[in-house]
Write a protein that holds these residues in place. Structure first.
Motif, mmCIF file in Angstrom:
data_model
loop_
_atom_site.group_PDB
_atom_site.id
_atom_site.type_symbol
_atom_site.label_atom_id
_atom_site.label_comp_id
_atom_site.label_asym_id
_atom_site.label_seq_id
_atom_site.Cartn_x
_atom_site.Cartn_y
_atom_site.Cartn_z
ATOM 1 N N LEU A 50 0.865 -1.182 0.000
ATOM 2 C CA LEU A 50 0.000 0.000 0.000
ATOM 3 C C LEU A 50 0.899 1.228 0.000
ATOM 4 O O LEU A 50 1.746 1.396 0.883
ATOM 5 C CB LEU A 50 -0.894 -0.014 1.238
ATOM 6 C CG LEU A 50 -1.873 1.131 1.389
ATOM 7 C CD1 LEU A 50 -2.889 1.141 0.242
ATOM 8 C CD2 LEU A 50 -2.587 1.026 2.731
ATOM 9 N N ARG A 53 -0.022 7.212 -1.542
ATOM 10 C CA ARG A 53 -1.212 7.850 -2.126
ATOM 11 C C ARG A 53 -2.348 6.845 -2.306
ATOM 12 O O ARG A 53 -3.270 7.075 -3.077
ATOM 13 C CB ARG A 53 -0.850 8.511 -3.449
ATOM 14 C CG ARG A 53 0.081 9.725 -3.268
ATOM 15 C CD ARG A 53 0.471 10.393 -4.572
ATOM 16 N NE ARG A 53 1.176 9.520 -5.500
ATOM 17 C CZ ARG A 53 2.472 9.197 -5.416
ATOM 18 N NH1 ARG A 53 3.204 9.677 -4.442
ATOM 19 N NH2 ARG A 53 3.035 8.400 -6.302
ATOM 20 N N GLY A 54 -2.262 5.727 -1.597
ATOM 21 C CA GLY A 54 -3.321 4.728 -1.647
ATOM 22 C C GLY A 54 -3.191 3.730 -2.781
ATOM 23 O O GLY A 54 -4.065 2.892 -2.964
ATOM 24 N N ARG A 127 -10.857 -0.345 -4.733
ATOM 25 C CA ARG A 127 -9.715 0.150 -3.952
ATOM 26 C C ARG A 127 -10.073 0.197 -2.461
ATOM 27 O O ARG A 127 -9.287 -0.219 -1.611
ATOM 28 C CB ARG A 127 -9.300 1.536 -4.432
ATOM 29 C CG ARG A 127 -8.118 2.122 -3.662
ATOM 30 C CD ARG A 127 -7.697 3.485 -4.183
ATOM 31 N NE ARG A 127 -7.564 3.502 -5.615
ATOM 32 C CZ ARG A 127 -6.540 2.966 -6.300
ATOM 33 N NH1 ARG A 127 -5.577 2.380 -5.641
ATOM 34 N NH2 ARG A 127 -6.511 3.026 -7.608
ATOM 35 N N LYS A 128 -11.256 0.683 -2.150
ATOM 36 C CA LYS A 128 -11.668 0.771 -0.755
ATOM 37 C C LYS A 128 -11.746 -0.619 -0.131
ATOM 38 O O LYS A 128 -11.229 -0.843 0.970
ATOM 39 C CB LYS A 128 -13.025 1.468 -0.633
ATOM 40 C CG LYS A 128 -13.510 1.553 0.798
ATOM 41 C CD LYS A 128 -14.860 2.214 0.916
ATOM 42 C CE LYS A 128 -15.325 2.218 2.357
ATOM 43 N NZ LYS A 128 -16.665 2.798 2.494
ATOM 44 N N THR A 131 -8.187 -2.030 0.296
ATOM 45 C CA THR A 131 -7.471 -1.297 1.331
ATOM 46 C C THR A 131 -7.955 -1.718 2.719
ATOM 47 O O THR A 131 -7.152 -1.913 3.639
ATOM 48 C CB THR A 131 -7.620 0.229 1.138
ATOM 49 O OG1 THR A 131 -7.112 0.576 -0.154
ATOM 50 C CG2 THR A 131 -6.879 1.013 2.204
#
Length: 157
Positions: A50, A53-54, A127-128, A131
């Motif tokens: 990770l 910047r994500g 992505r969420k 993550t």
């Protein structure tokens, strides 16, 4: 004490050496890493990183030519990351790795990105979700280190 889920006994000494070298490289680039992160598909990544910047990178470790040839699941990882890399040792010929993925070579201490991976940005919802999976994996592993008697938790990580 529970065994470290990052080293579940399936990894060869070479694979663990690659994991260490790649982890050092990614850390130097501002990424944090977790090994054996489970995806919604049931697959487990060798390394997930990770970025600051994500951004999400997946690194598939290959310790030999035979290891690479035995793997047909690596294309499935593309849907779960912005960049997909293979990582290996100098003894494995770089020519066997497909150009659709990046390539990292390491001796276990230092590592170098030999070929950058194509950027395929994830959708926001994906992505969420990934993550959150990464964060939960890392947090549960930290909990296991600080309180081994607490158990694995509902996710079984």
């Amino acid at each position: 004490m529970r065994p470290d889920p990052a080293q579940d006994g399936r990894q060869s000494a070479t694979a663990l050496r690659v994991q260490r070298g790649v982890g050092r490289l990614l850390l130097a680039h501002g990424f944090c890493c977790a090994s054996e992160v489970s995806l919604a598909t049931g697959r487990r990544t060798d390394l997930m990183a990770l970025g600051p910047r994500g951004e999400i990178w997946i690194v598939e470790i290959k310790s030999s030519v035979a290891d690479f040839r035995a793997d047909s699941k690596w294309p499935d990882y593309r849907a779960a990351c912005d960049r997909l890399f293979f990582a290996t040792v100098p003894e494995v010929p770089a020519a066997i790795f497909p150009p659709e993925a990046g390539l990292i070579v390491t001796d276990g201490f230092a590592a170098e990105i030999v070929r950058d991976a194509p950027l395929t940005p994830l959708a926001g919802a994906t992505r969420k979700a990934i993550t959150l999976r990464f964060a939960r994996t890392a947090a549960l592993r930290l909990q296991a280190v600080t309180d081994p008697a607490a158990g694995a938790g509902p996710d079984g990580l």
